[in-house]
Scaffold this motif. Structure first.
Motif, short mmCIF file in Angstrom:
data_model
loop_
_atom_site.label_atom_id
_atom_site.label_comp_id
_atom_site.label_asym_id
_atom_site.label_seq_id
_atom_site.Cartn_x
_atom_site.Cartn_y
_atom_site.Cartn_z
N ASP A 82 -10.69 6.27 -3.46
CA ASP A 82 -11.72 5.72 -2.92
C ASP A 82 -12.38 6.50 -1.68
N LEU A 83 -13.52 6.63 -1.69
CA LEU A 83 -14.31 7.45 -0.58
C LEU A 83 -15.15 6.50 0.14
N ASP A 84 -14.92 6.42 1.45
CA ASP A 84 -15.76 5.66 2.38
C ASP A 84 -16.36 6.41 3.41
N MET A 85 -17.98 6.18 3.48
CA MET A 85 -18.69 7.12 4.18
C MET A 85 -19.84 6.43 5.18
N ALA A 86 -20.01 6.84 6.11
CA ALA A 86 -20.90 6.33 7.30
C ALA A 86 -21.88 7.32 7.98
N TYR A 87 -23.00 7.15 7.92
CA TYR A 87 -23.89 7.88 8.68
C TYR A 87 -24.67 7.10 9.92
N ARG A 88 -24.47 7.67 10.96
CA ARG A 88 -25.01 7.05 12.46
C ARG A 88 -26.31 7.68 12.86
N SER B 202 -26.93 2.26 11.22
CA SER B 202 -25.95 2.98 10.46
C SER B 202 -26.38 2.92 8.83
N LEU B 203 -26.19 3.95 8.18
CA LEU B 203 -25.96 3.76 6.82
C LEU B 203 -24.61 3.85 6.27
N LEU B 204 -24.09 3.01 5.25
CA LEU B 204 -23.08 2.85 4.87
C LEU B 204 -22.77 2.92 3.20
N ALA B 205 -21.83 3.71 2.70
CA ALA B 205 -21.80 4.04 1.35
C ALA B 205 -20.41 4.08 1.12
N ARG B 206 -19.94 3.47 -0.20
CA ARG B 206 -18.58 3.55 -0.54
C ARG B 206 -18.54 3.83 -2.10
N VAL B 207 -17.52 4.51 -2.67
CA VAL B 207 -17.37 4.37 -4.01
C VAL B 207 -15.87 4.62 -4.39
N HIS C 128 0.89 -1.34 0.07
CA HIS C 128 -0.14 -0.04 -0.15
C HIS C 128 0.87 1.26 -0.15
N LEU C 129 0.58 2.14 -0.81
CA LEU C 129 1.27 3.48 -0.94
C LEU C 129 0.00 4.32 -0.95
N THR C 130 -0.33 5.02 -0.08
CA THR C 130 -1.76 5.67 -0.08
C THR C 130 -1.36 7.20 1.13
N VAL C 131 -2.37 7.85 0.64
CA VAL C 131 -2.55 9.21 1.32
C VAL C 131 -4.20 9.26 1.58
N SER C 132 -4.41 9.50 2.92
CA SER C 132 -5.89 9.45 3.21
C SER C 132 -6.25 10.43 4.14
N TYR D 254 -24.27 16.12 12.11
CA TYR D 254 -25.33 14.90 11.87
C TYR D 254 -24.63 13.69 11.98
N ASN D 255 -23.27 13.51 12.74
CA ASN D 255 -22.92 12.28 12.74
C ASN D 255 -22.42 11.57 11.44
N VAL D 256 -21.98 12.03 10.27
CA VAL D 256 -21.48 11.55 9.20
C VAL D 256 -19.90 11.49 9.21
N PHE D 257 -19.44 10.36 9.13
CA PHE D 257 -18.10 10.00 8.98
C PHE D 257 -17.37 9.66 7.83
N GLY D 258 -16.46 10.06 7.24
CA GLY D 258 -15.93 9.60 5.97
C GLY D 258 -14.52 9.84 5.86
N LYS D 259 -14.01 9.08 5.09
CA LYS D 259 -12.29 8.92 4.57
C LYS D 259 -12.25 8.72 3.29
N LEU D 260 -11.54 9.61 2.49
CA LEU D 260 -10.80 9.62 1.40
C LEU D 260 -9.62 9.08 0.93
N THR D 261 -9.48 8.19 0.25
CA THR D 261 -8.18 7.54 0.23
C THR D 261 -7.64 7.61 -1.38
N ALA D 262 -6.27 7.97 -1.72
CA ALA D 262 -5.78 7.74 -2.92
C ALA D 262 -4.57 7.13 -2.91
N GLY D 263 -4.12 6.45 -4.15
CA GLY D 263 -3.12 5.70 -4.06
C GLY D 263 -2.92 4.33 -4.66
#
Length: 414
Positions: free
Chosen positions: A247-253, A260-265, A217-221, A228-237
């Motif tokens: 990659d974009l990973d999201m979660a709503y609590r 929870s609702l989960l979404a990723r693209v 893995h060679l990444t920067v995130s 409203y308790n929305v968490f996310g992480k954007l990762t490239a590499g």
């Protein structure tokens, strides 16, 4: 001739000066006591190895911030911090809140309301309420100076990686074992840079490319938290599974934090390392996930149901059930796409010792990865249902490490 004025100036008497001086000093004494308690608590937590530690008191509530960098297990580390705050940093007669950070991003808060038992002021672990709700206090803490910052500190984590397959009728298993050290460092709030090197130890049947040292893995995130308790992480590499991209990973609590609702693209392309030469296909394809999660607090069990698009462009449904324990997480999964046989299996993640560690000044820490895991493909599917892992540290145990119900159970069962 004198100028008459309705305003006259009176010189303060000695008694007046003494009275107000005494009043001012009396007001300062309790503030000094509060300051000493808060500063002593922060110093004690820093001495234990916690990072991003700070405190504030607005008269209505005392607030602490901290990041668990001293204990491998978040539940254990947060419990130790609660014990220290209870002993020397708990304000008398008013609420106290602990905001737990991860790479300077607030994750959860623990709130204590004063409880009196037999005329004794208590703050036992069972009295703390754990939630994603920060109580509107995080804005007050943004400007507070924090001690023992996590920025620019380097961790070198050695990831043991084991792969095995059963495809040859005359051989039970073919196996691959690597030791993959990774440098992880944060350069600003929520950001993490990861550079990993894969060092082969044993290779039986996994090809020439796995015989030589090559990057992993060679990444920067960039992690973030929205209202409203929305968490996310954007990762490239460069990811695993021969993928590179974003990659974009999201979660709503929900307010009911069991749901929870989960979404990723992801937008990724195929590529592979031949030693330190990278070969890639410029064609970009999209994968995505949309689903929901339910957490059963009584048994610390998580249920996930998702609809996903995989790397071979097939769309299917995935069901997971994961039981979380203090030192491990164990789960079962099943996947089904149209026109493709159902597939499933099991997975586990185990925390690796040592369970307590401390940084020496600003020197890099060298240690094993925080946990080790295996995903077993019981259906032996080789082509479809393929996915990637965006960061070296992503796993089911880490995803649950800030779950309020899990943290509360750890506080009660210590």
């Amino acid at each position: 001739m004198r100028c008459n004025s309705s305003n006259t100036t009176k010189r303060p008497t000695i008694g007046f000066i003494v009275y107000y001086s005494a009043f001012f000093l009396l007001c300062l004494f309790p503030l000094k006591g509060f300051s000493q308690d808060g500063d002593r608590t922060v110093d004690a937590l820093v001495e234990m190895g916690f990072e991003n530690v700070g405190w504030a008191d607005d008269g209505n509530e005392r607030i602490y911030t901290l990041q668990n960098s001293a204990y491998r297990l978040n539940g254990v580390g947060i419990g130790k911090a609660v014990d220290v705050i209870r002993e020397i940093g708990l304000p008398e007669g008013k609420p106290c809140r602990i905001i737990v950070l991860d790479n300077n991003i607030p994750q959860i808060s623990l709130c204590f309301l004063p409880v009196w038992e037999d005329s004794v002021y208590t703050g036992e672990r069972r009295d703390w309420h754990v939630s994603y709700d920060l109580g509107g206090t995080w804005k007050k803490m943004r400007k507070v100076k924090k001690k023992n910052s996590s920025l620019f500190k380097v961790d070198i984590l050695v990831y043991p990686q084991l792969s095995f397959k059963n495809l040859i009728i005359t051989q039970i298993y073919q196996a691959l074992f690597d030791l993959s050290p990774a440098i992880e460092v944060s350069l600003w709030k929520g950001m993490k840079l990861t550079g990993q090197l894969v060092i082969p130890v044993y290779n039986d049947g996994y090809g020439r490319l796995e015989e030589v040292v090559h990057p992993g893995h060679l990444t920067v995130s960039q992690s973030f938290r929205l209202p409203y308790n929305v968490f996310g992480k954007l990762t490239a590499g460069f990811f695993n599974a021969n993928q590179y991209g974003v990659d974009l990973d999201m979660a709503y609590r929900f307010r009911d934090e069991r749901f929870s609702l989960l979404a990723r693209v992801g937008a990724t392309g195929n590529g592979y390392w031949d030693a330190f030469t990278y070969h890639y296909d410029p064609t970009i394809s999209f994968t995505w996930t949309l689903g929901g999660s339910f957490y059963w607090p009584q048994y610390n069990t998580q249920f996930n149901l998702k609809v996903e698009r995989y790397l071979q462009k097939e769309v299917g449904a995935k069901f997971e059930v994961i039981r979380h324990f203090r030192y491990c997480s164990i789960g079962l999964y099943a996947m089904k796409a149209k026109g493709i046989n159902i597939n499933g299996g099991w997975r586990f993640q185990v925390a690796l010792p040592p369970y307590k560690y401390k940084r020496t000044k600003h020197w890099p820490r060298v240690m094993l990865s925080r946990n080790f895991g295996i995903l077993y493909n019981a259906g032996n599917e080789q082509q479809y249902y393929k996915q990637y892992k965006a960061e070296a540290s992503d796993n089911i145990m880490k995803e649950n490490s800030f779950n309020p119900y899990f943290i509360k159970s750890e506080l009660l069962n210590f």
